[in-house]
Write a protein that holds these residues in place. Structure first.
Motif, PDB file in Angstrom:
ATOM      1  N   ILE A  54     -30.501 -77.904 -58.970  1.00 48.63           N
ATOM      2  CA  ILE A  54     -31.303 -78.919 -58.283  1.00 48.63           C
ATOM      3  C   ILE A  54     -32.254 -79.620 -59.258  1.00 48.63           C
ATOM      4  N   GLY A  55     -32.587 -78.941 -60.376  1.00 51.20           N
ATOM      5  CA  GLY A  55     -33.451 -79.563 -61.379  1.00 51.20           C
ATOM      6  C   GLY A  55     -34.648 -78.716 -61.738  1.00 51.20           C
ATOM      7  N   GLN A  70     -42.357 -77.080 -49.285  1.00 54.62           N
ATOM      8  CA  GLN A  70     -41.113 -77.743 -48.873  1.00 54.62           C
ATOM      9  C   GLN A  70     -40.528 -78.638 -49.974  1.00 54.62           C
ATOM     10  N   ASP A  71     -41.239 -78.838 -51.061  1.00 52.51           N
ATOM     11  CA  ASP A  71     -40.716 -79.584 -52.206  1.00 52.51           C
ATOM     12  C   ASP A  71     -40.203 -78.652 -53.299  1.00 52.51           C
ATOM     13  N   ILE A  73     -37.365 -75.714 -53.828  1.00 52.20           N
ATOM     14  CA  ILE A  73     -36.284 -74.812 -53.420  1.00 52.20           C
ATOM     15  C   ILE A  73     -35.364 -74.572 -54.610  1.00 52.20           C
ATOM     16  N   CYS A  77     -30.939 -73.580 -51.527  1.00 48.75           N
ATOM     17  CA  CYS A  77     -31.844 -74.049 -50.476  1.00 48.75           C
ATOM     18  C   CYS A  77     -32.785 -72.954 -49.970  1.00 48.75           C
ATOM     19  N   PHE A  89     -36.811 -81.407 -63.482  1.00 49.75           N
ATOM     20  CA  PHE A  89     -36.128 -82.588 -64.035  1.00 49.75           C
ATOM     21  C   PHE A  89     -35.163 -83.104 -62.983  1.00 49.75           C
ATOM     22  N   ASP A  90     -34.543 -84.226 -63.268  1.00 48.03           N
ATOM     23  CA  ASP A  90     -33.648 -84.839 -62.277  1.00 48.03           C
ATOM     24  C   ASP A  90     -32.223 -84.302 -62.458  1.00 48.03           C
ATOM     25  N   ILE A  91     -31.332 -84.720 -61.588  1.00 51.23           N
ATOM     26  CA  ILE A  91     -29.988 -84.154 -61.524  1.00 51.23           C
ATOM     27  C   ILE A  91     -29.157 -84.479 -62.774  1.00 51.23           C
TER      28      ILE A  91
ATOM     29  N   PHE B  26     -31.520 -83.137 -52.011  1.00 47.97           N
ATOM     30  CA  PHE B  26     -30.655 -81.993 -52.310  1.00 47.97           C
ATOM     31  C   PHE B  26     -30.930 -81.000 -51.191  1.00 47.97           C
ATOM     32  N   PHE B  27     -29.978 -80.815 -50.288  1.00 55.43           N
ATOM     33  CA  PHE B  27     -30.214 -80.051 -49.063  1.00 55.43           C
ATOM     34  C   PHE B  27     -31.500 -80.580 -48.402  1.00 55.43           C
ATOM     35  N   ALA B  28     -32.496 -79.698 -48.182  1.00 53.85           N
ATOM     36  CA  ALA B  28     -33.669 -80.146 -47.416  1.00 53.85           C
ATOM     37  C   ALA B  28     -34.678 -80.936 -48.246  1.00 53.85           C
ATOM     38  N   CYS B  29     -34.498 -80.966 -49.543  1.00 54.43           N
ATOM     39  CA  CYS B  29     -35.569 -81.356 -50.456  1.00 54.43           C
ATOM     40  C   CYS B  29     -35.412 -82.777 -51.010  1.00 54.43           C
ATOM     41  N   ALA B 191     -37.975 -81.917 -55.423  1.00 56.22           N
ATOM     42  CA  ALA B 191     -37.651 -83.066 -54.573  1.00 56.22           C
ATOM     43  C   ALA B 191     -37.224 -84.276 -55.409  1.00 56.22           C
ATOM     44  N   ASN B 193     -34.525 -84.402 -57.833  1.00 55.89           N
ATOM     45  CA  ASN B 193     -33.057 -84.321 -57.795  1.00 55.89           C
ATOM     46  C   ASN B 193     -32.291 -85.643 -57.949  1.00 55.89           C
ATOM     47  N   PHE B 194     -31.647 -86.146 -56.922  1.00 56.28           N
ATOM     48  CA  PHE B 194     -30.814 -87.354 -57.043  1.00 56.28           C
ATOM     49  C   PHE B 194     -31.615 -88.656 -56.926  1.00 56.28           C
TER      50      PHE B 194
END
Lengths: 226, 246
Positions: A54-55, A70-71, A73, A77, A89-91, B26-29, B191, B193-194
């Motif tokens: 996820i990063g 919640q930010d 995981i 998940c 980092f990003d994807i 990415f899923f919930a995030c 959060a 991710n993409f």
């Protein structure tokens, strides 16, 4: 092929513990969903950095109650916490690390594996769909310096999972190095599957009885060591 | 420069029937839930949602609504179905996929990231090692028979690579922690991710931000997505959601 006798092996947590012994200090490791995720329970305090696709590098343990953000995981998940030295980092950066060969070790679950190191994990045909969940599995296989599987030796329905020919759609071809199950530790070698360790109380013949390809028995065969 | 829209419905006014919308998360995030809700309210039909890793599993209520309203034509994702087959059978999206009412096209996650990146950078296609030895070496994966597209491969230095084409969405829906009126964005933790790659890939990128701040408040060295990629920005409240997806 179904087996009539159910062999008693080690629990999932102990498969994870056995895998954790393979990890060297200084390793960067990515753990897949299922038994592999449990490996994280056995490496606390060691100098091992977990990457989440996820990063996140230096993924912390699972978060509970007031620590849940919640930010934040992991790639399964689940809420986790950060550690001193955690990096986000990003994807693209994440898969640059993964495909670029920076993972010392990747541990995945599997539905089937054969004696050539091909494995299937992204789609179970019994679900009756032509599509499935690939996630990051195929990318992780490409980049892993070592690819390990952590799985039950036999499926819940009694079908063998270590087979001569995959009947499920493959995730990768010829990349698996070692297989850790509730019954055995098996190395994939150019000559075939080398049985190195068996669960306490089991013999090589027991393991062979639930393994379709012919196993090569290591001269140093021993009980699984934790 | 001021890209701020106070009303979310104005920010998505031109997302018309048949559009391809990239949905970050990415899923919930990091999922743009409020932009998705606005899309449900607008009632846009024939949509293709271009995802990365299961944002619609994270935004399950929104997905259920989009399916119920018959707004979806297609979903592109690496992980679009529930892991549990039992839960999947109860899911209206999976049912629509089984019935062939909605197309689900599946790629490896890193391949999707590169398809967006190629679109963002003006590159028509890229050669990737991922998936060699699997079905995707030969064709795309989809639930609709006849929709699968053959793949080209090429050998470089003795190793096979798959040609994957750029994926350029009409719109991207982005969720950021902080943004300013010129569209500079900063994300929070995983959060991100993409969000950055989709922001750069789409023709029109619309960002919902939890905190709209004055110019200069985001440290120039800490901007994750430069404002040049962002067309519209909408301030939204931080909403609580359940993190796990089962």
């Amino acid at each position: 092929m179904a087996n009539s006798v159910k062999l008693e092996g080690i629990p999932r947590e102990m498969i994870a513990l056995r895998v954790s012994k393979e990890i060297q200090d200084g390793d960067y490791v990515n753990l897949g969903i299922g038994i592999p995720t449990l490996v994280s329970n056995w490496i606390e305090g060691r100098d091992i950095i977990l990457q989440s696709e996820i990063g996140m590098l230096k993924t912390g343990p699972l978060a509970y109650d007031a620590d849940v953000n919640q930010d934040l995981i992991n790639a399964s998940c689940q809420p986790v916490v950060e550690l001193p030295g955690t990096v986000y980092f990003d994807i693209l950066e994440s898969f640059t690390m993964i495909r670029g060969g920076r993972m010392s070790m990747v541990v995945m679950g599997a539905l089937q594996v054969n004696d050539k190191g091909d494995y299937a994990g992204w789609a179970n045909p019994s679900r009756g769909l032509d599509v499935g969940n690939i996630g990051g599995s195929m990318d992780l296989c490409v980049g892993a310096n070592k690819l390990f599987l952590a799985m039950e030796h036999v499926a819940v329905d009694g079908k063998l999972k270590i087979v001569k020919h995959l009947t499920f759609p493959p995730t990768t071809a010829g990349r698996v190095n070692k297989i850790f199950t509730d019954l055995a530790v098996i190395e994939v070698t150019p000559k075939g599957l080398l049985l190195k360790e068996v669960a306490p109380g089991l013999t090589a013949a027991d393991v062979q009885s639930v393994t379709e390809p012919k196993l090569i028995i290591s001269p140093e065969l021993k009980e699984i060591e934790f | 420069m001021d890209k701020v829209y106070q009303k979310i419905e104005d920010a998505i006014a031109d997302v018309n029937d048949g559009a391809t919308v990239a949905v970050a998360g990415f899923f919930a995030c990091g999922v743009p839930r409020l932009l998705l809700k606005a899309l449900i309210n607008k009632g846009t039909k024939n949509l293709t949602l271009a995802c990365g890793c299961g944002p619609m599993l994270g935004a399950a209520d929104e997905l259920k609504q989009l399916v119920k309203n018959k707004q979806l034509k297609k979903v592109i994702d690496s992980y679009g179905l529930y892991r549990s087959a039992t839960k999947g059978r109860e899911d209206s999206f999976e049912q629509a996929v089984r019935d062939g009412e909605i197309e689900l096209e599946v790629y490896p996650m890193g391949t999707l990231a590169e398809k967006y990146r190629a679109a963002a950078a003006g590159v028509p296609a890229v050669y990737l090692p991922t998936g060699v030895g699997s079905i995707i070496e030969h064709s795309t994966i989809t639930n609709i028979s006849g929709k699968s597209i053959p793949k080209e491969t090429r050998v470089f230095n003795g190793r096979t690579y798959i040609l994957e084409y750029a994926l350029k969405p009409d719109f991207a829906f982005i969720h950021a922690h902080t943004g300013d009126r010129e569209g500079n964005l900063k994300y929070s933790k995983t959060a991100r991710n993409f969000n950055p790659v989709m922001a750069a890939a789409a023709k029109v990128t619309i960002a919902e931000v939890e905190n709209l701040v004055e110019l200069g408040i985001i440290d120039s060295d800490s901007v994750h997505t430069p404002g040049i990629y962002i067309k519209r920005i909408v301030p939204v409240p931080r909403i609580d959601f359940r993190v796990s997806i089962d």
